[in-house]
Motif scaffolding. Structure first.
Motif, PDB file in Angstrom:
ATOM      1  N   ARG A  59       1.209  -1.283  -0.181  1.00 48.19           N
ATOM      2  CA  ARG A  59       0.154  -0.405   0.128  1.00 48.19           C
ATOM      3  C   ARG A  59       1.241   1.727   0.289  1.00 48.19           C
ATOM      4  O   ARG A  59       1.777   1.760   0.730  1.00 48.19           O
ATOM      5  N   SER A 105       1.442   5.685   0.242  1.00 53.35           N
ATOM      6  CA  SER A 105       0.766   6.666   0.796  1.00 53.35           C
ATOM      7  C   SER A 105       1.418   7.784   0.189  1.00 53.35           C
ATOM      8  O   SER A 105       2.555   8.001   0.197  1.00 53.35           O
ATOM      9  N   THR A 131      -0.507   5.947  -6.219  1.00 52.14           N
ATOM     10  CA  THR A 131      -0.963   7.289  -5.551  1.00 52.14           C
ATOM     11  C   THR A 131      -0.898   7.826  -6.669  1.00 52.14           C
ATOM     12  O   THR A 131       0.990   7.585  -7.385  1.00 52.14           O
TER      13      THR A 131
END
Length: 120
Positions: free
Chosen positions: A5, A7, A114
Motif C-alpha cells: 500500500r 501513500s 498513488t
C-alpha cells in the motif's frame, strides 16, 4: 496474501518536494518504486534491497529522488526533490523476492498506486 500500500501522493509545485511511503505486509522484501504517466509505459525509478544496503536508481531521477527504508516499520519511502511537471504520474510500489533492480517482471506484489501531480 501480501498487501502493498502506497501513500503520500498529491499536488506539488514545480521545484517542490514530496515524500511517498509504502508498506508491505509479511516478510521483508526487496522493494522498488515505479511510475506510469498517462499514455506511457510504466518505468522503474528506484529500488532498495531487503537489508537496505543496496540501492539502484533510474538515470532520469538520480540525484533528485532518494529511496530509503525502515524495516522496523516494514516501510519504504521515496523522497522526491526538485519536482518537475514530467514527474506527473501514478506512482506504484512493488515487492520482490529476488531483486531491487529495474526488472519489472521480477516483482511479485504490487500496490494500487498513488497519484502525483506536479504543477508548473
Amino acid at each position: 496474501q501480501v498487501h502493498v500500500r502506497e501513500s503520500g501522493g498529491g499536488l506539488v509545485q514545480a521545484g517542490g518536494s514530496l515524500r511517498l511511503s509504502c508498506v508491505a505486509s509479511g516478510r521483508t522484501y526487496h522493494m522498488g518504486w515505479f511510475r506510469q504517466a498517462s499514455g506511457k509505459e510504466r518505468e522503474f525509478l528506484a529500488g532498495i534491497s531487503a537489508s537496505g544496503g543496496q540501492t539502484s536508481y533510474a538515470d532520469s531521477v538520480k540525484g533528485r529522488f532518494t529511496i530509503s527504508r525502515d524495516n522496523a516499520k516494514n516501510s519504504v519511502s521515496l523522497q522526491m526533490d526538485s519536482a518537475q511537471p514530467d514527474d506527473t504520474a501514478a506512482y506504484s510500489c512493488a515487492a520482490s523476492k529476488v531483486t531491487c533492480k529495474r526488472y519489472q517482471h521480477l516483482y511479485d506484489y504490487w500496490g494500487q498506486g498513488t497519484q502525483v501531480t506536479v504543477s508548473s
